[in-house]
Design a protein around this motif. Structure first.
Motif, PDB file in Angstrom:
ATOM      1  N   PHE A  29       0.795  -1.219   0.000  1.00 44.30           N
ATOM      2  CA  PHE A  29       0.000   0.000   0.000  1.00 44.30           C
ATOM      3  C   PHE A  29       0.827   1.269   0.000  1.00 44.30           C
ATOM      4  O   PHE A  29       0.300   2.337   0.221  1.00 44.30           O
ATOM      5  CB  PHE A  29      -0.934  -0.003   1.215  1.00 44.30           C
ATOM      6  CG  PHE A  29      -1.868  -1.162   1.208  1.00 44.30           C
ATOM      7  CD1 PHE A  29      -1.577  -2.310   1.913  1.00 44.30           C
ATOM      8  CD2 PHE A  29      -3.026  -1.119   0.470  1.00 44.30           C
ATOM      9  CE1 PHE A  29      -2.423  -3.394   1.891  1.00 44.30           C
ATOM     10  CE2 PHE A  29      -3.885  -2.213   0.446  1.00 44.30           C
ATOM     11  CZ  PHE A  29      -3.588  -3.343   1.150  1.00 44.30           C
ATOM     12  N   ARG A  31       1.937   3.169  -2.115  1.00 40.22           N
ATOM     13  CA  ARG A  31       1.591   4.254  -3.036  1.00 40.22           C
ATOM     14  C   ARG A  31       0.097   4.592  -3.017  1.00 40.22           C
ATOM     15  O   ARG A  31      -0.378   5.339  -3.857  1.00 40.22           O
ATOM     16  CB  ARG A  31       1.997   3.895  -4.449  1.00 40.22           C
ATOM     17  CG  ARG A  31       1.283   2.669  -4.994  1.00 40.22           C
ATOM     18  CD  ARG A  31       1.866   2.278  -6.342  1.00 40.22           C
ATOM     19  NE  ARG A  31       1.173   1.115  -6.901  1.00 40.22           N
ATOM     20  CZ  ARG A  31       0.178   1.222  -7.764  1.00 40.22           C
ATOM     21  NH1 ARG A  31      -0.248   2.397  -8.153  1.00 40.22           N
ATOM     22  NH2 ARG A  31      -0.400   0.144  -8.248  1.00 40.22           N
ATOM     23  N   TYR A  32      -0.637   4.096  -2.072  1.00 45.56           N
ATOM     24  CA  TYR A  32      -2.082   4.295  -2.064  1.00 45.56           C
ATOM     25  C   TYR A  32      -2.515   5.439  -1.165  1.00 45.56           C
ATOM     26  O   TYR A  32      -1.873   5.762  -0.162  1.00 45.56           O
ATOM     27  CB  TYR A  32      -2.785   3.023  -1.598  1.00 45.56           C
ATOM     28  CG  TYR A  32      -2.953   1.994  -2.682  1.00 45.56           C
ATOM     29  CD1 TYR A  32      -2.001   1.012  -2.864  1.00 45.56           C
ATOM     30  CD2 TYR A  32      -4.069   2.011  -3.519  1.00 45.56           C
ATOM     31  CE1 TYR A  32      -2.157   0.063  -3.866  1.00 45.56           C
ATOM     32  CE2 TYR A  32      -4.220   1.061  -4.515  1.00 45.56           C
ATOM     33  CZ  TYR A  32      -3.262   0.091  -4.677  1.00 45.56           C
ATOM     34  OH  TYR A  32      -3.407  -0.837  -5.673  1.00 45.56           O
ATOM     35  N   SER A  33      -3.627   6.002  -1.539  1.00 43.67           N
ATOM     36  CA  SER A  33      -4.370   6.903  -0.671  1.00 43.67           C
ATOM     37  C   SER A  33      -5.558   6.112  -0.136  1.00 43.67           C
ATOM     38  O   SER A  33      -6.271   5.455  -0.889  1.00 43.67           O
ATOM     39  CB  SER A  33      -4.865   8.111  -1.476  1.00 43.67           C
ATOM     40  OG  SER A  33      -5.730   8.907  -0.702  1.00 43.67           O
ATOM     41  N   MET A  34      -5.749   6.135   1.152  1.00 38.77           N
ATOM     42  CA  MET A  34      -6.850   5.413   1.779  1.00 38.77           C
ATOM     43  C   MET A  34      -7.902   6.418   2.222  1.00 38.77           C
ATOM     44  O   MET A  34      -7.569   7.456   2.805  1.00 38.77           O
ATOM     45  CB  MET A  34      -6.352   4.634   2.986  1.00 38.77           C
ATOM     46  CG  MET A  34      -5.224   3.670   2.666  1.00 38.77           C
ATOM     47  SD  MET A  34      -5.714   2.350   1.552  1.00 38.77           S
ATOM     48  CE  MET A  34      -6.884   1.477   2.582  1.00 38.77           C
ATOM     49  N   TRP A  53      -0.908   6.695   2.451  1.00 39.09           N
ATOM     50  CA  TRP A  53      -0.332   5.580   3.185  1.00 39.09           C
ATOM     51  C   TRP A  53       1.145   5.816   3.502  1.00 39.09           C
ATOM     52  O   TRP A  53       1.619   5.513   4.588  1.00 39.09           O
ATOM     53  CB  TRP A  53      -0.502   4.290   2.382  1.00 39.09           C
ATOM     54  CG  TRP A  53      -0.136   3.096   3.188  1.00 39.09           C
ATOM     55  CD1 TRP A  53       1.060   2.453   3.207  1.00 39.09           C
ATOM     56  CD2 TRP A  53      -0.979   2.429   4.131  1.00 39.09           C
ATOM     57  NE1 TRP A  53       1.024   1.411   4.104  1.00 39.09           N
ATOM     58  CE2 TRP A  53      -0.213   1.368   4.682  1.00 39.09           C
ATOM     59  CE3 TRP A  53      -2.287   2.623   4.569  1.00 39.09           C
ATOM     60  CZ2 TRP A  53      -0.733   0.504   5.638  1.00 39.09           C
ATOM     61  CZ3 TRP A  53      -2.790   1.749   5.521  1.00 39.09           C
ATOM     62  CH2 TRP A  53      -2.036   0.719   6.038  1.00 39.09           C
ATOM     63  N   ALA A  98      -9.566   2.433  -1.310  1.00 37.65           N
ATOM     64  CA  ALA A  98      -8.173   2.678  -1.676  1.00 37.65           C
ATOM     65  C   ALA A  98      -8.094   3.212  -3.097  1.00 37.65           C
ATOM     66  O   ALA A  98      -8.808   2.751  -3.984  1.00 37.65           O
ATOM     67  CB  ALA A  98      -7.356   1.388  -1.565  1.00 37.65           C
ATOM     68  N   SER A  99      -7.196   4.178  -3.277  1.00 35.01           N
ATOM     69  CA  SER A  99      -7.005   4.796  -4.589  1.00 35.01           C
ATOM     70  C   SER A  99      -5.514   4.957  -4.874  1.00 35.01           C
ATOM     71  O   SER A  99      -4.721   5.121  -3.943  1.00 35.01           O
ATOM     72  CB  SER A  99      -7.686   6.169  -4.617  1.00 35.01           C
ATOM     73  OG  SER A  99      -7.348   6.876  -5.790  1.00 35.01           O
ATOM     74  N   ASP A 100      -5.169   4.970  -6.161  1.00 41.47           N
ATOM     75  CA  ASP A 100      -3.781   5.200  -6.554  1.00 41.47           C
ATOM     76  C   ASP A 100      -3.385   6.665  -6.451  1.00 41.47           C
ATOM     77  O   ASP A 100      -2.198   6.991  -6.529  1.00 41.47           O
ATOM     78  CB  ASP A 100      -3.561   4.753  -8.004  1.00 41.47           C
ATOM     79  CG  ASP A 100      -3.505   3.244  -8.125  1.00 41.47           C
ATOM     80  OD1 ASP A 100      -3.651   2.749  -9.245  1.00 41.47           O
ATOM     81  OD2 ASP A 100      -3.301   2.584  -7.092  1.00 41.47           O
ATOM     82  N   TYR A 109     -11.712   5.919  -6.587  1.00 36.67           N
ATOM     83  CA  TYR A 109     -11.280   4.870  -5.676  1.00 36.67           C
ATOM     84  C   TYR A 109     -11.573   3.517  -6.322  1.00 36.67           C
ATOM     85  O   TYR A 109     -12.682   3.262  -6.774  1.00 36.67           O
ATOM     86  CB  TYR A 109     -11.979   5.004  -4.323  1.00 36.67           C
ATOM     87  CG  TYR A 109     -11.321   6.040  -3.460  1.00 36.67           C
ATOM     88  CD1 TYR A 109     -11.557   7.395  -3.661  1.00 36.67           C
ATOM     89  CD2 TYR A 109     -10.431   5.673  -2.460  1.00 36.67           C
ATOM     90  CE1 TYR A 109     -10.923   8.348  -2.889  1.00 36.67           C
ATOM     91  CE2 TYR A 109      -9.796   6.621  -1.675  1.00 36.67           C
ATOM     92  CZ  TYR A 109     -10.047   7.959  -1.885  1.00 36.67           C
ATOM     93  OH  TYR A 109      -9.424   8.899  -1.132  1.00 36.67           O
ATOM     94  N   ASP A 110     -10.549   2.666  -6.358  1.00 39.59           N
ATOM     95  CA  ASP A 110     -10.645   1.404  -7.084  1.00 39.59           C
ATOM     96  C   ASP A 110     -11.114   0.238  -6.222  1.00 39.59           C
ATOM     97  O   ASP A 110     -11.671  -0.726  -6.742  1.00 39.59           O
ATOM     98  CB  ASP A 110      -9.269   1.050  -7.665  1.00 39.59           C
ATOM     99  CG  ASP A 110      -8.748   2.138  -8.586  1.00 39.59           C
ATOM    100  OD1 ASP A 110      -7.623   2.608  -8.380  1.00 39.59           O
ATOM    101  OD2 ASP A 110      -9.498   2.519  -9.508  1.00 39.59           O
TER     102      ASP A 110
END
Length: 122
Positions: A29, A31-34, A53, A98-100, A109-110
């Motif tokens: 995670f 590189r993710y934005s939560m 993250w 979670a999003s890139d 958000y994927d």
């Protein structure tokens, strides 16, 4: 693939507190934005709070500022939402996502959890 599992919802009186948890698994995670979102009956899903993250930068919807705190525990791959001074209008299903990219938009958000119900009684 990313799996997100929320917990910690429940029934609380106005003015009370709850802490939601989101356990993440399946990928790294870094590189993710939560994000935490909520959806009340008959309303659109809305952004509540987010965290990067890697660096821990946080951002909040106006409705959450000063009352809610988002945090993450890297060792546990878990994101939290501490909610204080809860109001009846906070009643909703709360979702972790979670999003890139760093974003507040639902569409970007994927990955999504199943949601946890928060009910605040007056």
């Amino acid at each position: 693939q990313v799996q997100l599992v929320e917990s910690g919802g429940g029934l609380v009186q106005a003015g009370g507190s709850l802490r939601l948890s989101c356990a993440a698994s399946g990928r790294t995670f870094s590189r993710y934005s939560m994000g935490w979102f909520r959806q009340a009956p008959g309303k659109e899903r809305q952004f509540v709070a987010g965290i990067l993250w890697s660096g821990g930068t946080t951002y909040y919807a106006d409705s959450a500022k000063g009352r809610f705190t988002i945090s993450r525990d890297k060792a546990k791959n878990t994101v939290y939402l501490q909610m204080n001074s809860l109001k009846p209008e906070d009643t909703a299903v709360y979702y972790c996502a979670a999003s890139d990219i760093l974003t507040t938009r639902v569409s970007e958000y994927d990955y999504w959890g199943q949601g946890t119900q928060v009910t605040v009684s007056s």
